[in-house]
Each structure stands twice: as C-alpha cells, then as structure tokens.
Scaffold this active site. Structure first.
Site, PDB file in Angstrom:
ATOM      1  N   ALA A  49      -5.172  31.708 -10.223  1.00  0.00           N
ATOM      2  CA  ALA A  49      -5.894  31.081  -9.124  1.00  0.00           C
ATOM      3  C   ALA A  49      -4.995  31.140  -7.902  1.00  0.00           C
ATOM      4  O   ALA A  49      -3.785  31.023  -8.031  1.00  0.00           O
ATOM      5  CB  ALA A  49      -6.210  29.639  -9.468  1.00  0.00           C
ATOM      6  N   THR A  50      -5.589  31.334  -6.744  1.00  0.00           N
ATOM      7  CA  THR A  50      -4.733  31.589  -5.574  1.00  0.00           C
ATOM      8  C   THR A  50      -4.778  30.515  -4.489  1.00  0.00           C
ATOM      9  O   THR A  50      -4.613  29.376  -4.812  1.00  0.00           O
ATOM     10  CB  THR A  50      -4.978  32.997  -5.045  1.00  0.00           C
ATOM     11  N   THR A  51      -5.027  30.847  -3.233  1.00  0.00           N
ATOM     12  CA  THR A  51      -4.610  29.955  -2.143  1.00  0.00           C
ATOM     13  C   THR A  51      -5.260  28.565  -2.096  1.00  0.00           C
ATOM     14  O   THR A  51      -6.486  28.457  -2.097  1.00  0.00           O
ATOM     15  CB  THR A  51      -4.867  30.662  -0.797  1.00  0.00           C
ATOM     16  N   SER A 185      -0.829  32.813  -3.602  1.00  0.00           N
ATOM     17  CA  SER A 185      -0.429  34.123  -3.078  1.00  0.00           C
ATOM     18  C   SER A 185      -0.736  34.310  -1.594  1.00  0.00           C
ATOM     19  O   SER A 185      -0.022  35.026  -0.895  1.00  0.00           O
ATOM     20  CB  SER A 185      -1.114  35.222  -3.892  1.00  0.00           C
ATOM     21  N   ALA A 224      -5.863  38.675  -3.464  1.00  0.00           N
ATOM     22  CA  ALA A 224      -6.158  37.714  -4.527  1.00  0.00           C
ATOM     23  C   ALA A 224      -6.854  36.463  -4.016  1.00  0.00           C
ATOM     24  O   ALA A 224      -7.182  35.569  -4.787  1.00  0.00           O
ATOM     25  CB  ALA A 224      -4.876  37.324  -5.258  1.00  0.00           C
TER      26      ALA A 224
END
Lengths: 271, 228
Positions: A49-51, A185, A224
C-alpha cells in the site's frame, strides 16, 4: 468446564487492559505476523500500500490516502483502504506490506477499545501513539524479511484541544510531527507539495484540498500511487478528525473537491 | 483425629445459596427496561468511578449487583471473551446468549466446586439491530441459573417488590426518558426522598447510535431527564 469459558488469570499472569497481551497468552497464533518470520518477502509478490498523509489544521487533523495497492508491477487493488479510524478521536494510516499492516490496524483498534472497556476511560493520545509504536516494533523481525509496515497516527487531543500527528520508523521509533507527515512510495512528492502551501491555522476545507492536491502530485510521479479514477469513481480516502470526532468524507464530496481543485498548476506539470 | 460429619448435599447447597443471597441483599437493586430507543439500565450508585453497568461489546452491556470486586472481575472476563471472539471471528459473532452461557457456566461451577459462591447477580443485555429480532435480557443468578426476560429485569435484594411495581407501571414502547424516570421512581424508597442524579448510575444501549450502542447518561442531561 465446557467452551466457551471465561478467561481468568492469576495475579502474576493477568494481562491487564492490554488486548495484545491477552492474545499472546490465549491465542498467540492470531497475533499479527505470526508465522511470517521463517519466510522472506523476496520469494513472494507482496501487496504494498502506498502514499498516505496527515496534515494538522486549525481545529484538528486531516488524514488522506490513495486507493492503490501494488504487487510488484501489478496493481493488486484499485480500492484498498489505507486510512482507518483507530477510535472516535484518532485515525491510523498505513504504508508498506498491506496484509500485515491491515492486521496491525485491526489489532490496534481492538486494543484501544479493549483498554477503554476494561479501564473505564480512554488512553491519552500520547498513550495511543506509544501503543502503536510497540506494535510496529513487534513487527521488526517481519520487517527485516521485507514485510515493512510504517503507519502514521493522528488524532484530536482533547486535553490539549488540538490535532497531533505522529510518524513512525520500522524499529518502532515514534516521532511527533509539528505540522504534517507523509509516508509511502509517493510521499516525497506529497510532502513537498504540502510543505510549499502549509501554514498555521489553515481552515478545514482548504486543508482537505491541500491533501487531495498532494496525493495527486504523488500519483503523478509515482507509479505505485493511484490518482482519482473518474471512470470508476474511485477517489482517495479523506478523513477529518476534530473535536466532533473522526469523520470520513463521502466519495461524492471527495470527488467533487478533486474535480474542483485539481487543474491549473497540475496541468502546467504535464510535460 | 476428628470424625468428618455427614452433611447432605441438599444442606450444602442450601447453605451456599443462603450465603450468596445474603451478600447480594446487602447491596442496592438494579433495573433494565426495554424502551423505544433500545434498553435503559439504572442502578442506585453514589460512586462516579465504581461502575455497576459497563459496555461489553458493540450492542451488549453488562450489569452486576453484589460484591463489587467479584462482578467487576466477571465484567473484565466478559470483555476479554467478547473481544477475543470478535477479533478471531467477526464482530457479528459476539452475542449476548453465548456470553450469558459463559457466565452461567462459571457461576455454576464456582457455586458447586469452590469454597465460597460468588455473591453476585448479573445481567447481560443486548439491543437488537434495526429489524433484526428482539432485544435480549439475560438475568444470571449466583448459582448459574439463567433467565431470559422480556420488557424489564430487576436484580438485587429488593427485586421482588420492585418487579411488582414495574408490572403495574411499565408498558411497552415507552421512551428512553420515561424509562429512566420510571426506573428512578421504583428504585427510590417509597417513604423517602426520590433518588437524585448524583445517586444514580444510568446507561443506555441505543439502537441508532452507530456501531457502539452503549452510552452513559449522566450529569446535566440526567438531571434534566429526572426533572422533566
């Protein structure tokens, strides 16, 4: 005695108000990360899972996260949730390995509610942040295998009457951020965007707009991180936490704001 | 060497029951009433911190009368059982009936096997979700007997006389505020002053409150309801 029997403990082994300790004594297999230690994430395609971000404003905190989860170069999910209520007055946002992160959030939510029910009063905001820091540290062996989980914790501190934001590192280190935090990321891009526009005592709606633009900036530069999806109507998760509690904005509201604010400066970057 | 005396099992049980009943009768009574909004729980309790009524889970509340340390330990055990079950399975799988069963098991076991029975009476209340069956009131006695009650439930030493009054005055579908006033009235000594907000502990399970239905009714709000 037949099941279900009530859990009772002697004076030396009582887990007190801690749900994690209770689980450790009675159902250790159900603890987050159990069984992960012998494996390395390299051998698997782990969902990431990203930002995510949290921004302090005049009356509290805005938390937001994009909806994309990736596994290697594949999109694992277009509508994963990364921002969760921790309890009525705080929220937790996750970046990193999605499976262990979601499990950590679930344990954290139960932990806060369990403490409140056993003790008859809520933990302080600082106490909640310290609890989460212990969970992150407990995940360190798994993090070394590649299952990194780094949350952001934010909430409304009703004793100090203001919003507070905490970030964490893999070792469980807890750092209170003065104004905002971003993780994952795409966080560099999000953080820069926030840094350029943040000021003390921003009003709520302006802060929500800033969060949306920062997430867009992250999605713009980082594969991502997912941007607003107008075809499927998938929009970032945005939650406002203030004296009235945790309040998640509806997709309609977020969608409308996203369409309103994104453009202009963002178009200029479309080289 | 002293000769062991034969004591019949009937006598042993009777002695234990008398002992538990005496302990419970020393304390004040507690009432739960079904109302339009959900369930109201009311107890005479001058303490602001030593609660007799507590939240167990999303739609489930616990109430105890008798020895505080005993029913509080039972409350914590109930919270633990509910949270463990909800965490390992799903929040929907935590039910008042399985909790009541666990309490009955424990109280029954302690009543027959331990030196001293628990001097407590418990209530496990669950408010129904909208359109999803009825409210549930499980009244559990010191010896593990469980009663599934409807409308209202009375615990404690003066239970019989209070239940008599409620039979006459309680009607189905009353509002939460009416239920609180009725509860305060029947708990009060008929010859003395009516109980005030400072002497009462009141909580409600409200159907439409969101995931956690439990709420304490206290302070200015309670005063206003009582005088209303």
């Amino acid at each position: 005695m037949n099941e279900p029997s009530l859990p009772f403990f002697g004076p030396g082994s009582d887990p007190g108000p801690s749900f994690a300790d209770l689980l450790r004594r009675l159902a250790p297999h159900a603890l987050p990360g159990s069984g992960l230690d012998e494996h390395s994430a390299d051998a698997l395609e782990i969902t990431h899972a990203t930002t995510v971000l949290a921004i302090r404003f005049a009356d509290g905190v805005v938390m937001a996260g994009d909806r994309r989860a990736t596994a290697g170069y594949t999109i694992a999910s277009r509508r994963i949730e990364k921002v969760f209520p921790a309890d009525d007055y705080s929220g937790v946002a996750i970046a990193g390995a999605a499976g262990p992160a979601v499990e950590m959030v679930r344990l954290f939510q139960v932990q806060l509610e369990h403490y409140e029910k056993v003790e008859g009063e809520q933990l302080s905001l600082e106490g909640k942040a310290n609890q989460l820091s212990q969970f992150v540290r407990a995940n360190l062996p798994a993090a070394l295998q590649g299952f990194v989980v780094v949350p952001i914790f934010a909430g409304y501190d009703d004793r100090r009457r203001r919003g507070r934001v905490y970030s964490f590192d893999v070792t469980g280190g807890k750092y209170e951020e003065l104004d905002f935090a971003a993780n994952g990321s795409g966080s560099v891009h999000a953080r820069n965007w926030i840094k350029a526009a943040w000021r003390e005592d921003m009003p709520r709606d302006e802060t929500v707009d800033l969060a949306l633009r920062a997430l867009f900036a992250a999605a713009d530069e980082d594969v991502a991180t997912g941007g607003p999806d107008l075809i499927r109507r998938i929009f970032p998760t945005v939650a406002v936490i203030d004296a009235n509690g945790y309040h998640r904005l509806t997709d309609d509201v977020v969608g409308e704001r996203a369409l309103q604010v994104i453009g202009g400066r963002e178009e200029g970057a479309g080289l | 060497m002293s000769m062991p005396f034969y004591v019949s099992p009937e006598q042993v049980m009777k002695d234990r029951a008398d002992y538990a009943r005496k302990g419970i009768a020393r304390g004040r009574s507690l009432i739960a009433l079904e109302c339009a909004e959900g369930i109201v729980l009311i107890a005479e309790n001058p303490s602001r911190r030593l609660f007799k009524i507590s939240e167990i889970y999303d739609r489930i509340a616990f109430a105890g009368v008798g020895l505080y340390n005993e029913f509080n330990a039972l409350k914590i055990a109930g919270v633990r059982l509910a949270d463990l079950k909800g965490y390992q399975y799903s929040r929907e799988d935590v039910t008042a009936s399985s909790l009541a069963y666990a309490y009955a098991q424990t109280l029954g076991h302690v009543f027959t096997h331990e030196m001293k029975p628990y001097e407590v009476e418990l209530l496990v209340a669950q408010v129904s979700a909208e359109g999803d069956g009825d409210n549930e009131l499980f009244h559990i006695m010191y010896d593990g007997t469980v009663m599934d009650e409807e409308g209202f439930s009375v615990l404690g030493g003066q239970a019989e006389s209070i239940a008599e009054q409620l039979k006459e005055q309680y009607r189905e579908g009353i509002s939460e505020a009416e239920a609180i006033r009725l509860g305060a009235k029947v708990l009060s000594n008929p010859d003395g002053e009516p109980l005030t907000a400072d002497q009462l502990e009141v909580a409600a399970l409200e159907r439409d409150r969101g995931p956690r239905a439990f709420r304490r009714v206290k302070g200015a709000e309670l005063e206003q309801i009582l005088t209303g």
